[in-house]
Scaffold this active site. Sequence first.
Site, PDB file in Angstrom:
ATOM      1  N   ASP A 484       0.802  -1.172  -0.075  1.00 52.29           N
ATOM      2  CA  ASP A 484       0.006  -0.041   0.023  1.00 52.29           C
ATOM      3  C   ASP A 484       0.861   1.378  -0.033  1.00 52.29           C
ATOM      4  OD1 ASP A 484      -2.650  -0.854  -0.059  1.00 52.29           O
ATOM      5  OD2 ASP A 484      -2.471  -1.331   2.168  1.00 52.29           O
TER       6      ASP A 484
HETATM    7  C1  BGC Z   1      -0.605   1.582   6.131  1.00 54.25           C
HETATM    8  C2  BGC Z   1      -0.500   0.171   5.450  1.00 54.25           C
HETATM    9  C3  BGC Z   1      -1.891   0.166   5.518  1.00 54.25           C
HETATM   10  C4  BGC Z   1      -2.680   1.082   4.587  1.00 54.25           C
HETATM   11  C5  BGC Z   1      -4.161   0.832   4.585  1.00 54.25           C
HETATM   12  C6  BGC Z   1      -1.092   2.647   5.491  1.00 54.25           C
HETATM   13  O1  BGC Z   1      -1.000   3.728   6.181  1.00 54.25           O
HETATM   14  O2  BGC Z   1       1.007   1.774   6.743  1.00 54.25           O
HETATM   15  O3  BGC Z   1       0.164  -0.790   6.087  1.00 54.25           O
HETATM   16  O4  BGC Z   1      -2.015  -1.103   4.725  1.00 54.25           O
HETATM   17  O5  BGC Z   1      -2.616   2.208   5.216  1.00 54.25           O
HETATM   18  O6  BGC Z   1      -4.793   1.763   3.960  1.00 54.25           O
HETATM   19  O1  IFM Z   2      -1.198  -5.262   1.550  1.00 59.02           O
HETATM   20  C1  IFM Z   2      -1.591  -4.472   2.332  1.00 59.02           C
HETATM   21  C2  IFM Z   2      -2.856  -4.884   3.006  1.00 59.02           C
HETATM   22  O2  IFM Z   2      -3.773  -4.596   2.031  1.00 59.02           O
HETATM   23  C3  IFM Z   2      -3.322  -3.959   4.471  1.00 59.02           C
HETATM   24  N1  IFM Z   2      -2.241  -3.895   5.062  1.00 59.02           N
HETATM   25  C4  IFM Z   2      -0.974  -3.935   4.475  1.00 59.02           C
HETATM   26  C5  IFM Z   2      -0.555  -4.450   3.381  1.00 59.02           C
HETATM   27  C6  IFM Z   2       0.764  -3.998   2.911  1.00 59.02           C
HETATM   28  O3  IFM Z   2       0.869  -2.892   2.594  1.00 59.02           O
END
Ligand code: BGC
Ligand code: IFM
Length: 812
Positions: A484
Amino acid sequence: MQYGYFDDSRKEYVITTPTTPYPWINYLGSQEYFSLISNTAGGYCFYKDAKLRRITRYRYNNVPLDLGGGHYYYINDNGDVWCPGWAPVKAELDRYECRHGMGYTKITGARGGLETEVTYFVPLNTNAEIHKVVVKNTSGQKKQVKLFSFVEWCLWNAWDDMTNFQRNYNTGEVEIKGSVIYHKTEYKERRDHYAFFSVNAPIAGFDSDRESFMGTYNGFHNPQVVFEGKPSNSVADGWHPIASHCLEVQLEPGETKEYVFVLGYVENAFEEKFESKNVINKKKAEAMIEKFSTTAAVDKALAELAEHWDNLLGKIKLEHEDDKLNRMVNIWNQYQCMVTFNLSRSASYFESGIGRGMGFRDSNQDLLGFVHQIPDRARERIIDLASTQLEDGGAYHQYQPLTKKGNDEIGGNFNDDPLWLVLAVVAYIKETGDFSILDVMTPFDNDESKSTPLSDHLKRSMDHVINNLGPHGLPLIGRADWNDCLNLNCFSTTPGESFQTTTSKDGRVAESVMIAGMFCYIGDEYVTLMEKVGNQKEADRIRKEVIKMREVVMKDGWDGSWFLRAYDDFGKKIGSNENEEGKIFIESQGLCIMGNCGTEDGSAIKALDAVEERLGTKYGLVLQNPAFTKYYVEYGEISTYPAGYKENAGIFCHNNAWIMCAEAQMGRGDKAFDYYTRIAPAYTEEYSEIHRTEPYCYSQMVAGKDAKRHGEAKNSWLTGTASWNFVAISQYILGIIPEYDGLKIDPSIPKKWDGYKVTREFRGDVYDITIKNPNHVSKGVAKMIVDGKEVQGNIIPLAGDKKTHKVEVVLG
Ligand code: BGC
Ligand code: IFM
């Protein structure tokens, strides 16, 4: 250091001190009513949706930790006030124990010759949690004590409850009838739901107004009423409605008394909503209270719950000489997979329950870990997910569980999303043999008028990648792929200001080698599926695309010693030896190898060796290396994290599993299992003081080698780590693999293992599989005997007779 131990025969983790390194929680309920409970009775409950139907209050980010609300019991023993769960009073206990089991938690505290045990659980098919309270006089004298219950109501919408005080301090309403305290805020205008808290005994008094119970300037730790030993019979009128019963308990020496408290939620049927004004229809609550009015009924419900879990978990049973492995495979990993099915990423001690809905990629991946336990609900989930897909094959990144509608604020354009749907459907069909799911008419964007068979959704998922290729012929990353925070289509409006991500293609051309690997891996699966259903034309079409993609990966996605991660919007390499920081990323190594890129010419092995060398630590593999030490606007959120945390070189346990799979696939069972044990909770138990989160479930992230607190975990419970690690251990390492035509046996294990047994229920039959490893190899089935007859190959043919079959496998 350990703070408890596993009691495998009861499927429990037994915590022996209230002061665990972090609150260690459990989940109650797996249908519509859910409750979170910590080892000191903190937590809260909700009906279906942790945001919109929050039943009790909880303050996240609270000081002290986990004193944000709970399911509390207080005892006043002649002026000595204490709690069986230690908190919130925190009076020292002579004995304390918390047993977190499958869908229940039992907390026992003893002090001054009195022992109190509280068993919390949500019975099957019930919108309530039961608290069975057993009080025992272990002293030589007669005792006369006061027992107080306590919960604080949330005014339903958890977000509104913690923000809209000007309104909410006026709306709280309760009603008390006998030993039942009803919470009916909002009932007048909505008339569709209420909650209640009851006890199956006469009460000496009650409280339903928080300030009257606590005292205006007191806290949960020193409620005035409890310390005075006198309920005030307060009736809440606005402010903060609560529910507290006071019971007078007289006990002869050695005597035990048992009480049943029911904390329930009632939803009225549509026609009932219009029946009355502010008079709640108590019939349903009374029926629930009546049903659980005796401890015999409660014990029966608890036994039914245990049986339910035995059935769910019993589909796979491992017998191995390593107890830690047995308990992960047979109990805790499968349990966590079910929790992620139920909760997705909504409510934990790290997810506030008011944030995210159901993630498209998350839920599709979660399914890989629970499909064997609940195939019918997996089918339903697949259709829900596919119904949020868009006509071009893209997908809403998230949807709300109550409405099942795609979430517009986040939109789509995470270009890995569509492929995970294909993988989930493949897993479902292999597990069940139910090809009919492919014919289910499934809408796009929840619009029934735009429905096509599910198989067409899968086709569009594949095409979404093919139609969105970048300058090198690699898939465009979109807003981000699985990672993400790798936001390569970023631009900064003002130098030094935080980045923004584009939500449409807009000519932005960052490409993902990880999606390319996924396309090859999932593409192969799709091709086989198409062949199975006789669609040779479609199989051939995608096979060609996969072959082409593999060539592109090896030409422009290979960096010499490992796979690149991506190209940014300016065509610059990411995850290359040429980069100063972020030279190598884990995701593309795992998925490209799983997608059979470079597996024949030695490249895959080279990449895996680089993974161990550059990403390996004793606590797991970090996501990338070297960690970013400064902010790169063109990389996005990833470089905003401090080095060693989260996506910036944290140990992201989810993608560690892909390396286990890749190692196993390459026949390196020793490495695969070594990585498995570095992060599997049962193995982290012995250093819980460093790891800090629960030793019975995975956490999303462990601080990496660049972090100051290397080895410390965060974000336990709700993570795709659960399902992927289950896939890695059960399918890739232990090698019990559901295939269309039967169970495939293809272990990839440490050479020193002598063997193990697995009992696997599959399509209604049971296979008793004994695997022997006399020559101490990692991989390769030399011989397979099914019911006394040797079988060619390594697929156990489907029996389909609902009987138990003996399978002997010799590796060599
Ligand atoms: C976090 C990610 C997460 C994402 C969800 C980010 O701020 O670091 O780990 O998957 O938000 O939208
Ligand atoms: O792949 C993502 C997931 O969808 C939500 N938690 C963090 C993961 C890695 O960024």
